[in-house]
Structure formats: C-alpha cells, structure tokens
Design a protein around this motif. Structure first.
Motif, PDB file in Angstrom:
ATOM      1  N   SER A  23      11.112  -2.596  12.588  1.00 38.37           N
ATOM      2  CA  SER A  23      10.074  -2.173  11.652  1.00 38.37           C
ATOM      3  C   SER A  23      10.677  -1.722  10.326  1.00 38.37           C
ATOM      4  N   ALA A  24      11.729  -0.915  10.391  1.00 38.84           N
ATOM      5  CA  ALA A  24      12.360  -0.418   9.165  1.00 38.84           C
ATOM      6  C   ALA A  24      12.923  -1.567   8.337  1.00 38.84           C
ATOM      7  N   THR A  25      13.514  -2.541   8.999  1.00 37.56           N
ATOM      8  CA  THR A  25      14.046  -3.696   8.273  1.00 37.56           C
ATOM      9  C   THR A  25      12.929  -4.500   7.633  1.00 37.56           C
ATOM     10  N   ALA A  26      11.855  -4.722   8.400  1.00 36.95           N
ATOM     11  CA  ALA A  26      10.717  -5.465   7.861  1.00 36.95           C
ATOM     12  C   ALA A  26      10.114  -4.757   6.656  1.00 36.95           C
ATOM     13  N   PHE A  27       9.969  -3.446   6.740  1.00 36.21           N
ATOM     14  CA  PHE A  27       9.409  -2.687   5.622  1.00 36.21           C
ATOM     15  C   PHE A  27      10.327  -2.749   4.402  1.00 36.21           C
ATOM     16  N   SER A  28      11.625  -2.637   4.631  1.00 33.64           N
ATOM     17  CA  SER A  28      12.551  -2.608   3.502  1.00 33.64           C
ATOM     18  C   SER A  28      12.580  -3.922   2.747  1.00 33.64           C
ATOM     19  N   GLN A  29      12.221  -5.021   3.406  1.00 32.11           N
ATOM     20  CA  GLN A  29      12.239  -6.327   2.763  1.00 32.11           C
ATOM     21  C   GLN A  29      10.866  -6.748   2.241  1.00 32.11           C
ATOM     22  N   ALA A  30       9.885  -5.876   2.359  1.00 33.43           N
ATOM     23  CA  ALA A  30       8.531  -6.171   1.870  1.00 33.43           C
ATOM     24  C   ALA A  30       8.256  -5.348   0.609  1.00 33.43           C
ATOM     25  N   PRO A  31       7.373  -5.826  -0.255  1.00 36.88           N
ATOM     26  CA  PRO A  31       7.068  -5.115  -1.509  1.00 36.88           C
ATOM     27  C   PRO A  31       6.055  -3.994  -1.298  1.00 36.88           C
ATOM     28  N   LEU A  32       6.376  -3.074  -0.415  1.00 36.86           N
ATOM     29  CA  LEU A  32       5.441  -2.014  -0.080  1.00 36.86           C
ATOM     30  C   LEU A  32       5.494  -0.883  -1.102  1.00 36.86           C
ATOM     31  N   HIS A  33       4.366  -0.165  -1.205  1.00 30.91           N
ATOM     32  CA  HIS A  33       4.328   1.068  -1.981  1.00 30.91           C
ATOM     33  C   HIS A  33       4.265   2.234  -1.005  1.00 30.91           C
ATOM     34  N   TYR A  34       5.140   3.211  -1.198  1.00 33.08           N
ATOM     35  CA  TYR A  34       5.125   4.411  -0.374  1.00 33.08           C
ATOM     36  C   TYR A  34       4.499   5.543  -1.179  1.00 33.08           C
ATOM     37  N   GLY A  35       3.703   6.330  -0.561  1.00 32.27           N
ATOM     38  CA  GLY A  35       3.030   7.400  -1.271  1.00 32.27           C
ATOM     39  C   GLY A  35       1.917   8.011  -0.449  1.00 32.27           C
ATOM     40  N   HIS A  36       1.847   7.657   0.807  1.00 30.94           N
ATOM     41  CA  HIS A  36       0.825   8.209   1.697  1.00 30.94           C
ATOM     42  C   HIS A  36       1.490   8.958   2.852  1.00 30.94           C
ATOM     43  N   GLY A  37       2.546   9.706   2.507  1.00 31.61           N
ATOM     44  CA  GLY A  37       3.200  10.525   3.515  1.00 31.61           C
ATOM     45  C   GLY A  37       4.693  10.297   3.628  1.00 31.61           C
ATOM     46  N   THR A  38       5.179   9.134   3.201  1.00 30.99           N
ATOM     47  CA  THR A  38       6.619   8.863   3.223  1.00 30.99           C
ATOM     48  C   THR A  38       7.018   8.257   1.883  1.00 30.99           C
ATOM     49  N   ASP A  39       8.329   8.140   1.668  1.00 31.89           N
ATOM     50  CA  ASP A  39       8.796   7.530   0.423  1.00 31.89           C
ATOM     51  C   ASP A  39       9.899   6.511   0.656  1.00 31.89           C
ATOM     52  N   ASN A  40      10.064   6.049   1.904  1.00 27.16           N
ATOM     53  CA  ASN A  40      11.097   5.044   2.173  1.00 27.16           C
ATOM     54  C   ASN A  40      10.773   4.307   3.464  1.00 27.16           C
ATOM     55  N   ALA A  41      11.448   3.166   3.657  1.00 26.12           N
ATOM     56  CA  ALA A  41      11.141   2.281   4.785  1.00 26.12           C
ATOM     57  C   ALA A  41      11.444   2.916   6.136  1.00 26.12           C
ATOM     58  N   TRP A  42      12.555   3.659   6.226  1.00 24.97           N
ATOM     59  CA  TRP A  42      12.912   4.249   7.519  1.00 24.97           C
ATOM     60  C   TRP A  42      11.889   5.290   7.953  1.00 24.97           C
ATOM     61  N   ASP A  43      11.541   6.202   7.049  1.00 26.15           N
ATOM     62  CA  ASP A  43      10.560   7.232   7.409  1.00 26.15           C
ATOM     63  C   ASP A  43       9.205   6.621   7.711  1.00 26.15           C
ATOM     64  N   GLU A  44       8.875   5.527   7.030  1.00 28.20           N
ATOM     65  CA  GLU A  44       7.618   4.832   7.304  1.00 28.20           C
ATOM     66  C   GLU A  44       7.627   4.271   8.724  1.00 28.20           C
ATOM     67  N   ALA A  45       8.744   3.685   9.111  1.00 27.25           N
ATOM     68  CA  ALA A  45       8.862   3.131  10.463  1.00 27.25           C
ATOM     69  C   ALA A  45       8.799   4.239  11.513  1.00 27.25           C
ATOM     70  N   VAL A  46       9.475   5.343  11.265  1.00 29.44           N
ATOM     71  CA  VAL A  46       9.441   6.469  12.205  1.00 29.44           C
ATOM     72  C   VAL A  46       8.008   6.979  12.362  1.00 29.44           C
ATOM     73  N   ALA A  47       7.299   7.129  11.234  1.00 29.11           N
ATOM     74  CA  ALA A  47       5.927   7.635  11.282  1.00 29.11           C
ATOM     75  C   ALA A  47       5.014   6.668  12.028  1.00 29.11           C
ATOM     76  N   LEU A  48       5.215   5.377  11.846  1.00 28.63           N
ATOM     77  CA  LEU A  48       4.369   4.400  12.535  1.00 28.63           C
ATOM     78  C   LEU A  48       4.626   4.432  14.044  1.00 28.63           C
ATOM     79  N   VAL A  49       5.882   4.374  14.429  1.00 28.62           N
ATOM     80  CA  VAL A  49       6.207   4.317  15.857  1.00 28.62           C
ATOM     81  C   VAL A  49       5.819   5.622  16.545  1.00 28.62           C
ATOM     82  N   SER A  50       6.164   6.748  15.944  1.00 38.82           N
ATOM     83  CA  SER A  50       5.841   8.033  16.579  1.00 38.82           C
ATOM     84  C   SER A  50       4.342   8.262  16.618  1.00 38.82           C
ATOM     85  N   GLY A  51       3.654   7.908  15.513  1.00 35.68           N
ATOM     86  CA  GLY A  51       2.215   8.111  15.470  1.00 35.68           C
ATOM     87  C   GLY A  51       1.472   7.258  16.478  1.00 35.68           C
ATOM     88  N   ARG A  52       1.892   6.012  16.611  1.00 30.30           N
ATOM     89  CA  ARG A  52       1.184   5.112  17.543  1.00 30.30           C
ATOM     90  C   ARG A  52       1.488   5.451  18.991  1.00 30.30           C
TER      91      ARG A  52
END
Length: 299
Positions: A23-52
């Motif tokens: 997930s973190a790799t996929a996010f880092s290679q996509a043109p995502l905008h962070y600003g809804h709780g995280t500011d980087n691909a790794w934290d976004e992946a952690v939040a998705l996996v832990s939240g789900r």
C-alpha cells in the motif's frame, strides 16, 4: 480504470506487513494529495490498514506477521484502489478520522474532521482565555470534532454544536454518543447565530466554510468528495465569517473569546477588516489562518 500497481496484488500479499508495504509503495507512486489526517504515503498506508482492520495504529507493529483472511486482503486492496483511482480521502474509506488525539466517525456528506484549531484546544487556549469557559458554541460543527474536543478539554463546560446540514447534525450526534459527553453537549440546527440557544458564550469557536471561488477551482481531487457547502464561501471566502464577526460581540460574555479558521483566506479577511485586532497564534503542528479575537476587540 486499472492501476499500474508497483506490486501486483496477488496471493503473495498474505500478512499485515505485506499489504502495508504494498500500500505504501502504491501510494508513493500515485499523484495523491495528503491533507486529511496524514502527510505522507507511509502514514497513509498505516492509517488505512489499521483503520480497516480495527487495530490501533500504535499497536499495528505487533501484528505485522499476522496472516490476513482472504476477505480482509481483498477489502484492503479494494480500498487502496479507491484511494488511488478515485482519489477518495482516506477517512471516508475507513470511516474514521483522528482529531486532537481522539477518534471520530467520518462519512461522506460531512466535512472530514481536521483543523489546526486542535493545537489551541490542546493548550486550553492559553494565554487568551482569562478563565476556563463554562459555555461554548461550535458554529458549523460538521462532525462535531472541535466542540467535542473542547468538552474534553473543559470538563465543567456545556457545549453547543450547531450546523445547518442534516447529515452533519446526525454524524455529530453519533460522535457525541461515541465520546460519552451527551450530558454536557447539545446538537442544534442553527444558521450561524440564528437558532442558537439564548444567552452568551465564553467561547465561540468555528471552522466555517472559507474557501474562495478561485481556490475552490484548483483544489486537489480529494476535496471534491467533501460537501461543497462545507468548503465554499463566495468569491473571497468570507461569506460565513463576515456573519460570525457581525454577531459575535452580542453573543460573547465580557471576557469571552472568538476563535475562527479562515485558512488561505486570511489576507482577504485582513483587507476586509483592517481595524480589527486579530491575533494569529503561531502553530507548531502545521496549518495557518487561525485567528483569535477578544470580546473587547469586537466592541
């Protein structure tokens, strides 16, 4: 629309750490905008996996080797695809967001919990409040996160959460129940000050719509998933905040405080109200455009 996955979501993704790294790799290679709780691909992946998976983010490290069920793996892959392809903000995918160190329910149709005002709540609005407030109102409450966080910060206070959106009011009530503060927090339908309970407040706080028409037109795709009425505020971004400023003095107690967020519309606010003694707290956690006004300054 397929994704060019950096790692194909095959059966090789069997454990928590497998999906997290993919997930973190996929996010880092996509043109995502962070600003809804995280500011980087790794934290976004952690939040998705832990939240789900329903595992606290700080406990996820202990579950890294755990094997996922096929259903869990497929659901996580599906959410990653929705995040990348449709640019759906993460909190809408997992149904939760964190604000001022606490968990809130999040769902489409209501602004995602977030605001740099959380930093001021954590420090109890020191040094601007003369004494702990006993009566607080959160105007345009959305999910209720700001007002509920204030209820936690000031356990002797009663709090009013107000909004004109039925979806927001419903979600705010659910978050009040989640946080167990229903004995001190009321949720009411109101249009700025019209509809609020009578009397004055020691603290009026608001993160209202404040995005100008020009800024709205160039916002990243993630924001298009949020209700436009919770973002847009006319050509200069000040439609709602003008109304708040016009009525705040009458509804504040003598030592009361008005705290508002206007984000990138701060320059327009200063141009429109050059004689108001705005205080702009220095925020260390990021974000800007948060002002403080005393009752005396509004006289």
């Amino acid at each position: 629309m397929p994704i060019d996955h950096p790692v194909k979501p095959t059966d090789a993704l069997t454990t928590v750490v497998d999906v997290l790294r993919w997930s973190a790799t996929a996010f880092s290679q996509a043109p995502l905008h962070y600003g809804h709780g995280t500011d980087n691909a790794w934290d976004e992946a952690v939040a998705l996996v832990s939240g789900r998976l329903g595992i606290a983010a700080d406990k996820l490290q202990f579950c890294m080797p755990a094997r996922l069920t096929t259903a869990e793996r497929n659901e996580l892959v599906r959410l990653v695809e929705r995040r990348i392809v449709h640019r759906v903000p993460l909190p809408y995918l997992v149904g939760e967001a964190w604000f001022a160190g606490q968990r809130y329910l999040a769902e489409p149709g209501v602004l995602i919990p977030r605001s740099p005002i959380g930093e001021l709540i954590d420090c109890a609005f020191d040094p601007w409040l003369a004494q702990p407030p006993l009566r607080i109102v959160d105007i345009g409450t959305g999910s209720g996160c700001i007002g509920i966080a204030c209820a936690h910060a000031f356990p002797d206070a009663t709090v009013v959460l107000s909004d004109i959106s039925d979806a927001a009011l419903t979600l705010a009530r659910r978050n009040v129940e989640l946080h167990g503060v229903g004995d001190r927090v009321d949720v009411v339908r109101a249009d700025v000050f019209n509809g609020l309970p009578p009397g004055t407040f020691d603290l009026i706080i608001s993160n209202p719509p404040y995005v100008s028409a020009a800024d709205l037109a160039v916002m990243p795709p993630e924001f298009a998933h949020e209700p436009v009425a919770a973002l847009a505020a006319g050509d200069d971004g000040l439609t709602i905040i003008r109304r708040i400023l016009a009525g705040a003095a009458e509804r504040l107690s003598p030592d009361g405080l008005l705290v508002g967020e206007v984000g990138a519309s701060a320059p327009q606010l200063l141009d429109a109200f050059p004689t108001l003694a705005f205080i702009w707290p220095e925020l260390t956690r990021g974000g800007d455009g948060v002002f403080v006004l005393t009752r005396l300054a509004l006289s």
